[in-house]
Design a protein around this motif. Structure first.
Motif, mmCIF file in Angstrom:
data_model
loop_
_atom_site.group_PDB
_atom_site.id
_atom_site.type_symbol
_atom_site.label_atom_id
_atom_site.label_comp_id
_atom_site.label_asym_id
_atom_site.label_seq_id
_atom_site.Cartn_x
_atom_site.Cartn_y
_atom_site.Cartn_z
ATOM 1 N N ALA A 245 -8.131 -8.500 8.121
ATOM 2 C CA ALA A 245 -8.977 -7.299 8.137
ATOM 3 C C ALA A 245 -9.894 -7.258 6.928
ATOM 4 N N SER A 246 -9.360 -7.646 5.781
ATOM 5 C CA SER A 246 -10.166 -7.678 4.570
ATOM 6 C C SER A 246 -11.207 -8.791 4.635
ATOM 7 N N LYS A 247 -10.802 -9.953 5.127
ATOM 8 C CA LYS A 247 -11.710 -11.107 5.228
ATOM 9 C C LYS A 247 -12.948 -10.773 6.050
ATOM 10 N N TYR A 248 -12.750 -10.050 7.150
ATOM 11 C CA TYR A 248 -13.861 -9.736 8.042
ATOM 12 C C TYR A 248 -14.471 -8.355 7.769
ATOM 13 N N LEU B 210 -13.534 -5.181 7.782
ATOM 14 C CA LEU B 210 -13.401 -4.237 8.903
ATOM 15 C C LEU B 210 -13.351 -2.792 8.405
ATOM 16 N N ASP B 211 -14.521 -2.272 8.055
ATOM 17 C CA ASP B 211 -14.600 -0.888 7.577
ATOM 18 C C ASP B 211 -14.514 0.126 8.712
ATOM 19 N N ASN B 212 -14.340 -0.360 9.948
ATOM 20 C CA ASN B 212 -14.104 0.520 11.099
ATOM 21 C C ASN B 212 -12.620 0.626 11.434
ATOM 22 N N LEU B 213 -11.774 0.142 10.510
ATOM 23 C CA LEU B 213 -10.328 0.155 10.702
ATOM 24 C C LEU B 213 -9.662 1.032 9.645
ATOM 25 N N VAL B 214 -8.798 1.941 10.108
ATOM 26 C CA VAL B 214 -8.020 2.792 9.208
ATOM 27 C C VAL B 214 -6.542 2.638 9.560
ATOM 28 N N ALA B 215 -5.771 2.097 8.627
ATOM 29 C CA ALA B 215 -4.320 2.053 8.794
ATOM 30 C C ALA B 215 -3.713 3.229 8.045
ATOM 31 N N ILE B 216 -2.601 3.717 8.533
ATOM 32 C CA ILE B 216 -1.891 4.837 7.902
ATOM 33 C C ILE B 216 -0.443 4.406 7.713
ATOM 34 N N LEU B 217 0.016 4.398 6.492
ATOM 35 C CA LEU B 217 1.397 4.045 6.202
ATOM 36 C C LEU B 217 2.246 5.306 6.198
ATOM 37 N N ASP B 218 3.179 5.400 7.144
ATOM 38 C CA ASP B 218 4.103 6.535 7.172
ATOM 39 C C ASP B 218 5.190 6.253 6.140
ATOM 40 N N ASN B 219 4.939 6.692 4.923
ATOM 41 C CA ASN B 219 5.770 6.336 3.775
ATOM 42 C C ASN B 219 6.880 7.367 3.575
ATOM 43 N N ASN B 220 7.863 7.346 4.525
ATOM 44 C CA ASN B 220 8.956 8.315 4.419
ATOM 45 C C ASN B 220 10.123 7.802 3.569
ATOM 46 N N LYS B 221 10.017 6.552 3.134
ATOM 47 C CA LYS B 221 10.909 5.966 2.111
ATOM 48 C C LYS B 221 12.345 5.750 2.563
ATOM 49 N N TRP C 105 -1.574 -3.102 -1.059
ATOM 50 C CA TRP C 105 -2.710 -3.026 -0.139
ATOM 51 C C TRP C 105 -4.026 -3.228 -0.881
ATOM 52 N N GLU C 106 -4.112 -2.705 -2.081
ATOM 53 C CA GLU C 106 -5.319 -2.891 -2.885
ATOM 54 C C GLU C 106 -5.527 -4.366 -3.196
ATOM 55 N N ALA C 107 -4.439 -5.089 -3.475
ATOM 56 C CA ALA C 107 -4.527 -6.515 -3.767
ATOM 57 C C ALA C 107 -5.027 -7.314 -2.569
ATOM 58 N N PHE C 108 -4.790 -6.790 -1.361
ATOM 59 C CA PHE C 108 -5.286 -7.449 -0.160
ATOM 60 C C PHE C 108 -6.718 -7.034 0.193
ATOM 61 N N GLY C 109 -7.353 -6.273 -0.684
ATOM 62 C CA GLY C 109 -8.763 -5.951 -0.499
ATOM 63 C C GLY C 109 -9.042 -4.700 0.301
ATOM 64 N N TRP C 110 -8.042 -3.808 0.406
ATOM 65 C CA TRP C 110 -8.226 -2.569 1.160
ATOM 66 C C TRP C 110 -8.583 -1.416 0.223
ATOM 67 N N LYS D 279 -14.940 -2.810 3.689
ATOM 68 C CA LYS D 279 -13.508 -3.082 3.594
ATOM 69 C C LYS D 279 -12.728 -2.075 4.435
ATOM 70 N N PRO D 280 -11.553 -2.459 4.938
ATOM 71 C CA PRO D 280 -10.707 -1.516 5.692
ATOM 72 C C PRO D 280 -10.067 -0.511 4.745
ATOM 73 N N THR D 281 -9.576 0.572 5.319
ATOM 74 C CA THR D 281 -8.923 1.632 4.539
ATOM 75 C C THR D 281 -7.466 1.772 4.953
ATOM 76 N N ILE D 282 -6.602 1.951 3.963
ATOM 77 C CA ILE D 282 -5.199 2.288 4.207
ATOM 78 C C ILE D 282 -4.918 3.656 3.579
ATOM 79 N N ILE D 283 -4.412 4.572 4.390
ATOM 80 C CA ILE D 283 -4.000 5.882 3.896
ATOM 81 C C ILE D 283 -2.486 5.842 3.718
ATOM 82 N N ILE D 284 -2.026 5.951 2.481
ATOM 83 C CA ILE D 284 -0.595 5.979 2.220
ATOM 84 C C ILE D 284 -0.141 7.434 2.312
#
Length: 283
Positions: A168-171, A173-184, A208-213, A239-244
């Motif tokens: 996703a980072s390589k290409y 993909l700024d049209n992609l949003v991942a959401i991490l359900d961080n319930n631990k 996720w930041e290290a992977f370019g998100w 770049k794609p976005t990840i919402i933690i």
């Protein structure tokens, strides 16, 4: 904190989340099987997506220009079903058929039989790969739809998740949003040194930041923060976005919250009644 969410819409989202959580625990009780903890932690995310963010229609669920959504942690399907039913994709009464042999509402999502689903999921790690493919396909076809994907924090230990993150980072993909359900809290995994359950996603932001998100950290139960995060993601280019989304497993019912035993336990009739009362009261 500035917000894009009007008070009326905020109240609607809060009430829809409450209603969907009630339908969720009723369906699991009726079926005698199903997950509760993870679907409850993700419910505010489901509701905000389907009532506030996604460009989708109950009248035309297969529209080619619709936004796509993938539930990568497919075992939380009952949470998604409850949100879809409350949104109007199918009758709420159908939730009573959850996990029965002839039902469209199986324990994991089946996109071939239920309207409103964009991907069949269940094998952990694979859903986000499908979401990456959808986002890349949109880029290649010059389509404007956006793709969203919820990933579990335990699921994020799968190597395939990071292969997808890298692609996703390589290409770009700024049209992609991942959401991490961080319930631990995850179903399995122990720190052998002290006998306690380990936290599934350590330093999620940094990884996720290290992977370019582009990384956004929020309270996953605050509709203002969820709404603002989706808006911020739309401003990101290249770049794609990840919402933690920091969440509480079993959110909404006090005796289910933040405890591993409610990962997939079925509430008794008495527990159901108590849970419904707490949800109604907003405890």
């Amino acid at each position: 904190m500035s917000t894009l969410l009007q008070e009326e819409q905020k109240n609607l989202l809060i009430n829809k989340s409450k209603e969907a959580r009630k339908q969720l625990i009723k369906a699991v009780n009726h079926a005698g099987a199903g997950h509760i903890g993870g679907p409850m932690s993700a419910m505010d995310l489901f509701i905000n997506l389907y009532f506030n963010e996604l460009n989708v229609s109950t009248e035309d669920p297969d529209n080619d220009n619709r936004d796509r959504f993938v539930l990568s942690k497919g075992h939380s399907a009952i949470g998604l079903y409850a949100a879809l039913a409350v949104r109007g994709f199918f009758p709420i009464e159908e939730l009573k058929t959850f996990d029965s042999l002839d039902s469209r509402l199986q324990a994991h999502p089946d996109m071939t039989i239920l309207p409103g689903l964009d991907m069949s999921t269940g094998s952990l790690g694979q859903g986000i790969s499908a979401a990456v493919g959808m986002a890349l396909g949109a880029k290649l076809q010059n389509k404007e739809f956006r793709t969203y994907c919820i990933v579990g924090d335990g699921e994020s230990q799968e190597g395939q998740v990071w292969e997808a993150a890298d692609v996703a980072s390589k290409y770009k993909l700024d049209n992609l949003v991942a959401i991490l359900d961080n319930n631990k809290i995850q179903q399995f995994g122990w720190d052998a040194g002290n006998g306690k359950r380990e936290i599934p996603a350590v330093n999620a932001h940094g990884r996720w930041e290290a992977f370019g998100w582009h990384v956004i950290d929020i309270d996953g139960h605050n509709h203002e923060e969820i709404t603002n995060a989706f808006h911020e993601a739309k401003q990101v280019s290249g770049k794609p976005t990840i919402i933690i989304a920091n969440t509480v497993k079993g959110k909404g019912v006090s005796f289910m919250e933040d405890t591993i035993k409610w990962h997939s336990r079925v509430p008794t009739d008495e527990e159901l009644e108590l849970g419904l009362k707490e949800l109604e009261a907003g405890v």
